[in-house]
Design an enzyme around this catalytic site. Structure first.
Site, PDB file in Angstrom:
ATOM      1  N   GLY A  94       0.814  -1.211   0.000  1.00 45.53           N
ATOM      2  CA  GLY A  94       0.000   0.000   0.000  1.00 45.53           C
ATOM      3  C   GLY A  94       0.840   1.249   0.000  1.00 45.53           C
ATOM      4  CG  PHE A 136      -1.841   9.825   3.385  1.00 46.43           C
ATOM      5  CD1 PHE A 136      -1.155  10.948   2.943  1.00 46.43           C
ATOM      6  CD2 PHE A 136      -3.166   9.677   3.028  1.00 46.43           C
ATOM      7  CE1 PHE A 136      -1.782  11.901   2.160  1.00 46.43           C
ATOM      8  CE2 PHE A 136      -3.803  10.630   2.239  1.00 46.43           C
ATOM      9  CZ  PHE A 136      -3.110  11.743   1.802  1.00 46.43           C
ATOM     10  N   GLY A 137       0.143   6.015   4.948  1.00 41.81           N
ATOM     11  CA  GLY A 137       0.897   5.216   5.900  1.00 41.81           C
ATOM     12  C   GLY A 137       2.034   4.448   5.257  1.00 41.81           C
ATOM     13  CD  GLU A 156     -14.050  17.997   2.644  1.00 42.92           C
ATOM     14  OE1 GLU A 156     -13.319  18.492   3.510  1.00 42.92           O
ATOM     15  OE2 GLU A 156     -13.761  16.950   2.036  1.00 42.92           O
ATOM     16  CG  ASP A 206      -8.244   4.225   6.585  1.00 45.82           C
ATOM     17  OD1 ASP A 206      -8.056   4.968   7.563  1.00 45.82           O
ATOM     18  OD2 ASP A 206      -8.502   4.639   5.447  1.00 45.82           O
ATOM     19  CB  ALA A 214      -4.100  11.922   5.642  1.00 46.33           C
TER      20      ALA A 214
END
Length: 441
Positions: free
Chosen positions: A18, A21-22, A177, A307, A323
């Site tokens: 993956g 972000f992580g 949003e 997540d 994030a």
């Protein structure tokens, strides 16, 4: 083989699954560690997910918020990128199973994210797509823009109303949003461009099962967000769970059925199957329960972050799936691996909450930073500065900032492209042209 090559080959192998972000933060954190790193992702790009909704609503292009992973890590000598799909973990053989074959590891970091959760109704995914990657965003952009095109050629008033009704399900940051952005594009950017239909008549619904929007924020900010959305023409429905939906409708608890051609899911997520891969019973959201250092219980060489991990902070509260949390976990795992290789004890993970923020629309946002609360133009400016700062690369920061400035000054949306095969509207739906299209003589 040279001595340097033999030394490099003998180093421990860290496999990261993956490039969100992580995963990306973990890879960067191991840049100077005596390890070989393989980063695996089914895409060849890293996507800045907080701005996906702006691709879906034609504010930004996909290339503005996504960057090739190989380019991002091109200067990191100890890393290899593999484009593949993870399919499982063989703990006994210490292998990650992928679509390109097994990959042996000494340390494994699973940062596989989450997907949409339809609360036991997977068939709803056909009618209400969610927003998790670039493909989702471009598909939603296509659906939103096509709704106005279809309405332009529809003759029956009820057909136009259905086509111009947009139902966003879920009142978290993504839902808020999206609702605000669709209201802006219909009221401003599209209004001058259509002749038979008035885009300003579009009905935008924001449906939330809970008692209020943005439940992670204080009630005052939640109420402010609702007031601003309603001032923009958005119909906010709280305490109204969705119980059924189809291609052209959505039904709420209590029996109210609303004709809506475009529905967007922003109500829930479920973790990837990483917990099943490593043989751990997942929690209710499918997340993997982890040890204090984010490793899998009974498997100290396997870590789960982002997540996909069920993590609590010092007060026992769940760490949010945002994030900054994923980045902190990635950085922590890199430190744990480096500490173990150096013979030092591995520290436990401590989450530091930076704050919560969501944009509502033009000159409107809500921000919570400790005791500081911002709304209106000041909150909107802070939200924009934070998102530009965390983008990858100077080019993208400049491009996004200039796009926002242009949109602010002109009310235009530059990325209004409908891609893919588009079937023509049925002839019976096309009504007569307005008289102003046929000037006398």
């Amino acid at each position: 083989m040279s001595e340097a090559e033999k030394s490099a080959a003998a180093r421990p192998h860290v496999v990261i699954v993956g490039a969100g972000f992580g995963g990306l933060e973990a890879a960067r954190g191991l840049a100077k560690a005596p390890v070989n790193v393989t980063l695996i992702d089914r895409h060849n790009y890293h996507c800045f997910q907080p701005l996906l909704y702006q691709v879906a609503t034609a504010t930004l292009s996909p290339a503005d918020i996504a960057w090739p992973i190989r380019h991002i890590l091109s200067r990191q000598a100890n890393i290899t990128m593999v484009m593949a799909r993870a399919e499982g973990v063989d703990r006994a053989r210490r292998e990650l199973l992928t679509s390109e074959g097994p990959i042996r590891f000494d340390f494994l970091v699973l940062a596989t994210g989450a997907t949409h959760s339809y609360f036991g109704q997977p068939e709803w995914a056909r009618f209400a797509p969610g927003l998790k990657d670039i493909e989702d965003a471009t598909q939603l952009r296509r659906r939103i823009l096509l709704a106005f095109e279809r309405a332009e050629v529809a003759s029956a008033p009820e057909t136009r109303r259905r086509l111009l009704t947009f139902a966003i399900i879920g009142g978290g940051p993504t839902g808020v949003e999206l609702a605000g952005s669709i209201a802006e594009i219909s009221r401003h950017a599209l209004a001058p461009d259509f002749k038979r239909v008035d885009p300003r008549t579009a009905r935008i619904l924001l449906i939330e099962a809970g008692p209020r929007l943005l439940p992670a924020l204080p009630e005052r900010l939640s109420a402010h967000a609702r007031e601003r959305l309603e001032a923009m023409g958005v119909e906010v429905m709280t305490g109204r769970p969705v119980v059924d939906m189809g291609a052209d409708h959505v039904t709420l608890e209590g029996g109210d059925t609303i004709a809506a051609a475009t529905k967007i899911w922003a109500a829930g997520v479920r973790a990837s199957p990483a917990a099943e891969w490593v043989g751990v019973t997942p929690d209710r959201a499918g997340r993997c329960r982890v040890a204090p250092d984010l490793s899998v219980p009974g498997a100290p060489d396997i870590f789960v972050i982002g997540d996909t991990a069920a993590v609590t902070d010092r007060e026992g509260r769940p760490v949010p799936g945002i994030a900054p949390a994923a980045k902190q976990m990635g950085d922590h795992v890199a430190a744990v691996v480096a500490a173990r290789l150096s013979g030092y004890p591995a520290p436990g993970f401590r989450y530091r909450h930076a704050g919560d923020l969501a944009t509502i629309g033009r000159n409107a946002a809500v921000v919570k930073l400790g005791r500081i609360e911002l709304t209106g133009f000041l909150g909107w400016m802070f939200w924009g500065l934070v998102h530009v700062y965390f983008l990858v690369g100077a080019r993208n920061r400049i491009t996004v900032a200039m796009s926002w400035l242009w949109n602010y000054l002109t009310y235009q949306r530059a990325a209004r492209l409908i891609t893919g095969d588009v079937e023509p509207a049925p002839v019976r739906e096309i009504g007569p042209e307005p008289e102003h299209l046929h000037p006398p003589g």
